[in-house]
Design a protein around this motif. Structure first.
Motif, PDB file in Angstrom:
ATOM      1  N   GLY A 153       0.830  -1.198   0.000  1.00  0.00           N
ATOM      2  CA  GLY A 153       0.000   0.000   0.000  1.00  0.00           C
ATOM      3  C   GLY A 153       0.863   1.246   0.000  1.00  0.00           C
ATOM      4  N   TYR A 154       0.564   2.162   0.931  1.00  0.00           N
ATOM      5  CA  TYR A 154       1.355   3.389   1.039  1.00  0.00           C
ATOM      6  C   TYR A 154       2.615   3.194   1.878  1.00  0.00           C
ATOM      7  N   GLY A 155       2.823   1.993   2.449  1.00  0.00           N
ATOM      8  CA  GLY A 155       3.968   1.772   3.313  1.00  0.00           C
ATOM      9  C   GLY A 155       3.578   1.846   4.774  1.00  0.00           C
ATOM     10  N   SER A 156       4.558   2.015   5.656  1.00  0.00           N
ATOM     11  CA  SER A 156       4.297   2.022   7.100  1.00  0.00           C
ATOM     12  C   SER A 156       4.342   3.446   7.643  1.00  0.00           C
ATOM     13  N   PRO A 157       3.264   3.900   8.277  1.00  0.00           N
ATOM     14  CA  PRO A 157       3.250   5.251   8.835  1.00  0.00           C
ATOM     15  C   PRO A 157       4.186   5.401  10.026  1.00  0.00           C
ATOM     16  N   ASP A 158       4.886   6.527  10.086  1.00  0.00           N
ATOM     17  CA  ASP A 158       5.642   6.964  11.260  1.00  0.00           C
ATOM     18  C   ASP A 158       4.619   7.437  12.287  1.00  0.00           C
ATOM     19  N   ILE A 159       4.664   6.887  13.507  1.00  0.00           N
ATOM     20  CA  ILE A 159       3.578   7.112  14.460  1.00  0.00           C
ATOM     21  C   ILE A 159       3.411   8.583  14.814  1.00  0.00           C
ATOM     22  N   SER A 160       4.479   9.258  15.195  1.00  0.00           N
ATOM     23  CA  SER A 160       4.333  10.639  15.653  1.00  0.00           C
ATOM     24  C   SER A 160       3.885  11.554  14.515  1.00  0.00           C
ATOM     25  N   LYS A 161       4.390  11.344  13.304  1.00  0.00           N
ATOM     26  CA  LYS A 161       3.976  12.170  12.172  1.00  0.00           C
ATOM     27  C   LYS A 161       2.561  11.826  11.727  1.00  0.00           C
ATOM     28  N   PHE A 162       2.222  10.552  11.778  1.00  0.00           N
ATOM     29  CA  PHE A 162       0.863  10.107  11.486  1.00  0.00           C
ATOM     30  C   PHE A 162      -0.109  10.727  12.488  1.00  0.00           C
ATOM     31  N   ASN A 163       0.291  10.758  13.749  1.00  0.00           N
ATOM     32  CA  ASN A 163      -0.555  11.326  14.796  1.00  0.00           C
ATOM     33  C   ASN A 163      -0.827  12.807  14.540  1.00  0.00           C
ATOM     34  N   ALA A 164       0.212  13.552  14.165  1.00  0.00           N
ATOM     35  CA  ALA A 164       0.037  14.986  13.906  1.00  0.00           C
ATOM     36  C   ALA A 164      -0.900  15.225  12.728  1.00  0.00           C
ATOM     37  N   LEU A 165      -0.787  14.386  11.689  1.00  0.00           N
ATOM     38  CA  LEU A 165      -1.665  14.528  10.529  1.00  0.00           C
ATOM     39  C   LEU A 165      -3.085  14.080  10.860  1.00  0.00           C
ATOM     40  N   ALA A 166      -3.216  12.920  11.493  1.00  0.00           N
ATOM     41  CA  ALA A 166      -4.541  12.354  11.741  1.00  0.00           C
ATOM     42  C   ALA A 166      -5.355  13.179  12.721  1.00  0.00           C
ATOM     43  N   TYR A 167      -4.690  13.945  13.590  1.00  0.00           N
ATOM     44  CA  TYR A 167      -5.444  14.791  14.520  1.00  0.00           C
ATOM     45  C   TYR A 167      -6.328  15.772  13.752  1.00  0.00           C
ATOM     46  N   THR A 168      -5.884  16.173  12.568  1.00  0.00           N
ATOM     47  CA  THR A 168      -6.684  17.115  11.773  1.00  0.00           C
ATOM     48  C   THR A 168      -7.927  16.450  11.200  1.00  0.00           C
ATOM     49  N   TRP A 169      -8.009  15.103  11.262  1.00  0.00           N
ATOM     50  CA  TRP A 169      -9.172  14.392  10.756  1.00  0.00           C
ATOM     51  C   TRP A 169     -10.307  14.332  11.770  1.00  0.00           C
ATOM     52  N   GLY A 170     -10.019  14.702  13.019  1.00  0.00           N
ATOM     53  CA  GLY A 170     -11.028  14.623  14.065  1.00  0.00           C
ATOM     54  C   GLY A 170     -11.829  15.895  14.192  1.00  0.00           C
ATOM     55  N   ASP A 171     -12.445  16.091  15.350  1.00  0.00           N
ATOM     56  CA  ASP A 171     -13.329  17.246  15.531  1.00  0.00           C
ATOM     57  C   ASP A 171     -12.600  18.450  16.117  1.00  0.00           C
ATOM     58  N   HIS A 172     -11.269  18.351  16.252  1.00  0.00           N
ATOM     59  CA  HIS A 172     -10.418  19.467  16.687  1.00  0.00           C
ATOM     60  C   HIS A 172     -10.663  19.895  18.137  1.00  0.00           C
ATOM     61  N   THR A 173     -11.234  19.011  18.929  1.00  0.00           N
ATOM     62  CA  THR A 173     -11.294  19.305  20.354  1.00  0.00           C
ATOM     63  C   THR A 173      -9.883  19.174  20.916  1.00  0.00           C
ATOM     64  N   PRO A 174      -9.580  19.857  22.026  1.00  0.00           N
ATOM     65  CA  PRO A 174      -8.219  19.765  22.583  1.00  0.00           C
ATOM     66  C   PRO A 174      -7.850  18.312  22.854  1.00  0.00           C
ATOM     67  N   PRO A 175      -6.665  17.909  22.423  1.00  0.00           N
ATOM     68  CA  PRO A 175      -6.292  16.501  22.594  1.00  0.00           C
ATOM     69  C   PRO A 175      -6.004  16.142  24.044  1.00  0.00           C
ATOM     70  N   THR A 176      -6.239  14.893  24.339  1.00  0.00           N
ATOM     71  CA  THR A 176      -5.832  14.335  25.623  1.00  0.00           C
ATOM     72  C   THR A 176      -4.442  13.754  25.419  1.00  0.00           C
ATOM     73  N   THR A 177      -3.453  14.362  26.034  1.00  0.00           N
ATOM     74  CA  THR A 177      -2.075  13.988  25.716  1.00  0.00           C
ATOM     75  C   THR A 177      -1.500  12.906  26.621  1.00  0.00           C
ATOM     76  N   ALA A 178      -2.057  12.726  27.798  1.00  0.00           N
ATOM     77  CA  ALA A 178      -1.482  11.732  28.704  1.00  0.00           C
ATOM     78  C   ALA A 178      -2.510  11.356  29.754  1.00  0.00           C
ATOM     79  N   PRO A 179      -2.424  10.126  30.258  1.00  0.00           N
ATOM     80  CA  PRO A 179      -3.333   9.748  31.341  1.00  0.00           C
ATOM     81  C   PRO A 179      -2.975  10.518  32.603  1.00  0.00           C
ATOM     82  N   PRO A 180      -3.929  10.700  33.491  1.00  0.00           N
ATOM     83  CA  PRO A 180      -3.614  11.380  34.750  1.00  0.00           C
ATOM     84  C   PRO A 180      -2.484  10.648  35.460  1.00  0.00           C
ATOM     85  N   PRO A 181      -1.481  11.361  35.916  1.00  0.00           N
ATOM     86  CA  PRO A 181      -0.360  10.676  36.579  1.00  0.00           C
ATOM     87  C   PRO A 181      -0.825  10.012  37.867  1.00  0.00           C
ATOM     88  N   PRO A 182      -0.338   8.819  38.148  1.00  0.00           N
ATOM     89  CA  PRO A 182      -0.724   8.163  39.391  1.00  0.00           C
ATOM     90  C   PRO A 182      -0.169   8.917  40.594  1.00  0.00           C
TER      91      PRO A 182
END
Length: 750
Positions: A618-647
């Motif tokens: 197909g198009y090959g294997s996506p780089d995760i961090s770059k794929f993430n930055a691009l794919a975020y624009t496919w969503g509803d643009h609400t502020p992202p949840t970047t990390a789980p609450p620290p224990p």
């Protein structure tokens, strides 16, 4: 029986108010249904066993005698060599009748609209109830099918919550009455095979309602797509490669590093599903071993048994445990941990009674359960079969309806593209003669692809062979391990599936991007080679395992991370991929070398990898961090949840040791309240595995950049920090390690 399946009886309250049209009611009356004058209509299910006639030559004094032969209705139409006889009426058959969706064109338009920015429907995914109200068969249509099955002698008739599947128990006699076809059987490889020898039909009154009927054959069925390699030494580590990049197996927790997850969050807020069959106990046990070895938190697991009629056997199928272990451990390691992992387990006949056998009906029912539950945002399918067989039995039609509902609801099915290269139809089998591998019994230029990877509403994931420097990506080629023993004495090719569908039209996004007229696979790819695959715990031991059954779970883990970052707002991503990948090549590792066929007598068969999209990766294997930055624009643009609450930090008590662990690069936090007048304060660690470092800070979190004391002796967990006459306050302690650390004792005392 699953609680989400309802049992229907003739005249039940659920349909008491649903009055059938007079003509339909008459057509389904007991007299007319079973009368010889019944007008029959075709469905999407055709004969599994095709009847062919041949004439034996006449001999002196004896006329020519016609002989009946059977061929399998799959690509190439291979002839059945064994004796074919009528299937005994004592044989229990569990069928799934797939009903046609309503407003099909409107549904396709909605799937496009819900994934088109600027459209009023963009991002407004349907609920199962909304889908049922607009697109599912009506209650009256369902009741008509239920009545026909009951009047034909079927029992245990149940209906899926979305009205798209009707399940029932029957036998060859009830099948003949209900569907105007005859059941046959033969024995192959020591196992009973059965199938219908004519097209599946229904009374004319049900024409347009019934799409297909599954469960009438087991000669073409889904199989797992993994390749078990050698046991991995417990002392083996990834990171011993040469500087130029080497091909070695990796624990699943290495894939985020290999494919550059960077700061992409774990999938802590996304639920993932896996389609399986049988008992999941061994898989859950091995998953716990894996997370413990990787110092990860235990996985929140749920098992949803999916029954089919009265089929309630969920015994273990040891031959398939490797597959479910590969799926679950690879998803967990790649995702960094998910919110919940749900196994949708079909009833399994492989280890149970002879009258409860796994067919495609059970697998389609499992797909459908994941859709009607609408809990899992991403669902893995590491299964496939010859597309021609699936199409002819009507399974492809039924599966497409399920995946269309998933796309309308914003769910994504990820499907392995196949492990037999371009020879899916034959299982990739070859024979060896005098040391020379020869094709048999098929033409090397006859290619085939795997269903359900060819569905236009799934992401088809092909396979690569990745080379690494330590845990860093170094290169990638199309996966083709060549021809090797299949484990059953036969030789077969192990290579990524890819090619052109014979039956599915190209979706709009492939027409636009590729100029394709038929559905082409795969869409993307990830590591699949047994030589570079995942180190998977099976029965407590580690083995190298590959196949596109690894590639698909890697994508599931990646996309689950991305969905968490986008607050689960991204819908089915195929149209976005084909729109944005060509203009954002940096997002991808474009695989430009390799092939998914064989070379024979100077000719190379199959497809070659090339620049841009191709039929191998197909198009090959996506780089995760770059794929993430691009794919975020496919969503509803609400502020992202970047990390789980620290224990919350673990509160230490004076002189009381606690044990800790963590995955590579992680930190564990502790606090100790120190009173005034303390003469000496000591923090120390010991034991376990890893190489920890200790940081101490007063009244705020400790780190490498913020500490009043630290201890970092190389290659040991024996660390100690001592302070004289410490000031009163709360002391924060951080224990970290570049590698996995387990069983480390932490103690604070004054």
């Amino acid at each position: 029986m699953s609680s989400s399946i309802r049992t229907l009886k003739a005249g039940s309250h659920a349909f008491g108010k649903a009055l059938l049209p007079a003509a339909l009611a008459f057509a389904l009356s007991p007299l007319s249904v079973h009368a010889t004058t019944t007008a029959w209509a075709s469905t999407g299910s055709h004969a599994a066993l095709l009847i062919t006639q041949s004439a034996a030559p006449a001999t002196a004094g004896a006329p020519a005698v016609a002989a009946t032969h059977y061929t399998l209705n799959v690509r190439g139409k291979p002839q059945v060599q064994e004796l074919v006889t009528p299937l005994e009426n004592t044989k229990k058959l569990q069928v799934a009748v797939s009903l046609n969706l309503r407003n099909a064109d409107q549904l396709q338009a909605f799937i496009k609209s819900v994934n088109t920015p600027g459209n009023p429907a963009y991002g407004k995914f349907l609920t199962p109830a909304q889908f049922k109200a607009t697109y599912s068969p009506t209650d009256a249509q369902v009741q008509a099918v239920v009545a026909h099955l009951q009047q034909s002698g079927f029992s245990n008739v149940t209906v899926s919550p979305n009205n798209t599947l009707v399940f029932a128990d029957g036998n060859p006699a009830t099948v003949a009455t209900a569907f105007n076809t005859t059941m046959k059987t033969y024995t192959h490889g020591g196992k009973q095979r059965f199938g219908n020898d004519g097209d599946v039909m229904v009374p004319q009154a049900l024409s347009g309602i019934v799409g297909s009927v599954m469960g009438l054959q087991n000669v073409s069925q889904k199989h797992t797509l993994s390749h078990l390699g050698a046991e991995v030494s417990t002392q083996a580590t990834a990171g011993t490669q040469a500087s130029g990049g080497s091909t070695v197996t990796h624990p699943p927790t290495d894939f985020p590093g290999i494919y550059d997850a960077g700061s992409t969050p774990t999938a802590f807020n996304t639920t993932v599903g896996i389609i399986t069959w049988g008992d999941m106990s061994q898989t859950q046990s091995d998953l716990a071993v894996m997370t413990s070895a990787a110092a990860m938190s235990p996985v929140n697991v749920k098992v949803v048994p999916v029954t089919l009629g009265s089929a309630v056997d969920f015994s273990d199928d040891p031959d398939s445990d490797t597959e479910w272990n590969l799926d679950s451990q690879s998803i967990t390691g790649t995702s960094g941990g998910v919110k919940q992992l749900i196994f949708y387990a079909a009833a399994n006949g492989k280890g149970g009674p002879a009258d409860e056998e796994l067919t495609d009906a059970g697998i389609t029912a499992a797909y459908n359960q994941a859709v009607v539950d609408d809990v899992a945002k991403v669902i893995n399918v590491s299964l496939g079969e010859d597309e021609t067989g699936s199409n002819q039995t009507g399974t492809q039609q039924a599966d497409d309806a399920v995946f269309a509902q998933a796309a309308a609801q914003g769910q994504t099915f990820s499907v392995a593209s196949g492990d037999q290269g371009v020879y899916i139809a034959t299982g990739g089998d070859f024979e060896t003669n005098a040391g020379v591998v020869l094709p048999s019994p098929f033409s090397l230029s006859s290619y085939s692809v795997s269903e359900p990877a060819t569905s236009p509403n799934v992401i088809a994931v092909g396979g690569t062979e990745v080379s690494t420097n330590g845990t860093a990506w170094a290169g990638e080629v199309a996966w083709n391990d060549g021809i090797a023993d299949a484990g059953d004495g036969n030789n077969r090719i192990w290579a990524t599936g890819g090619g052109k569908s014979l039956f599915e039209s190209a979706p709009a996004w492939q027409q636009t991007a590729l100029g394709a007229t038929t559905r082409s696979v795969p869409d993307i790819s990830y590591d699949a080679s047994t030589f570079t695959g995942a180190q998977i715990f099976i029965g407590g031991k580690r083995y190298g395992v590959g196949g596109t059954s690894l590639a698909s779970p890697i994508f599931v883990g990646v996309f689950a991370r991305i969905q968490t970052y986008a607050n689960n707002s991204i819908g089915f991503p195929a149209s976005f991929m084909y729109r944005d990948f060509p203009s954002n090549p940096a997002v991808l590792h474009d695989v430009t070398s390799g092939n998914n066929g064989v070379s024979y007598q100077g000719t190379t068969y199959g497809y070659n990898a090339a620049t841009g999209w191709d039929y191998t990766t197909g198009y090959g294997s996506p780089d995760i961090s770059k794929f993430n930055a691009l794919a975020y624009t496919w969503g509803d643009h609400t502020p992202p949840t970047t990390a789980p609450p620290p224990p919350a930090p673990v509160v230490l008590k004076d002189g009381v040791a606690v044990t800790t662990q963590g995955p590579a690069g992680s930190s564990q936090q502790f606090t100790l309240v120190v009173p005034a007048g303390t003469a000496t304060l000591t923090f120390r660690t010991s034991g376990g595995s890893g190489d920890v470092t200790v940081y101490v800070q007063r009244n705020s979190a400790a780190s490498a950049s913020s500490n009043i004391a630290m201890s970092a002796h190389p290659n040991t967990n024996t660390e100690s920090v001592t302070m004289r006459t410490p000031a009163a306050g709360t002391y924060y302690v951080t224990v970290t390690s570049p590698s996995v650390f387990t069983g480390v004792s932490v103690e604070g005392l004054y």
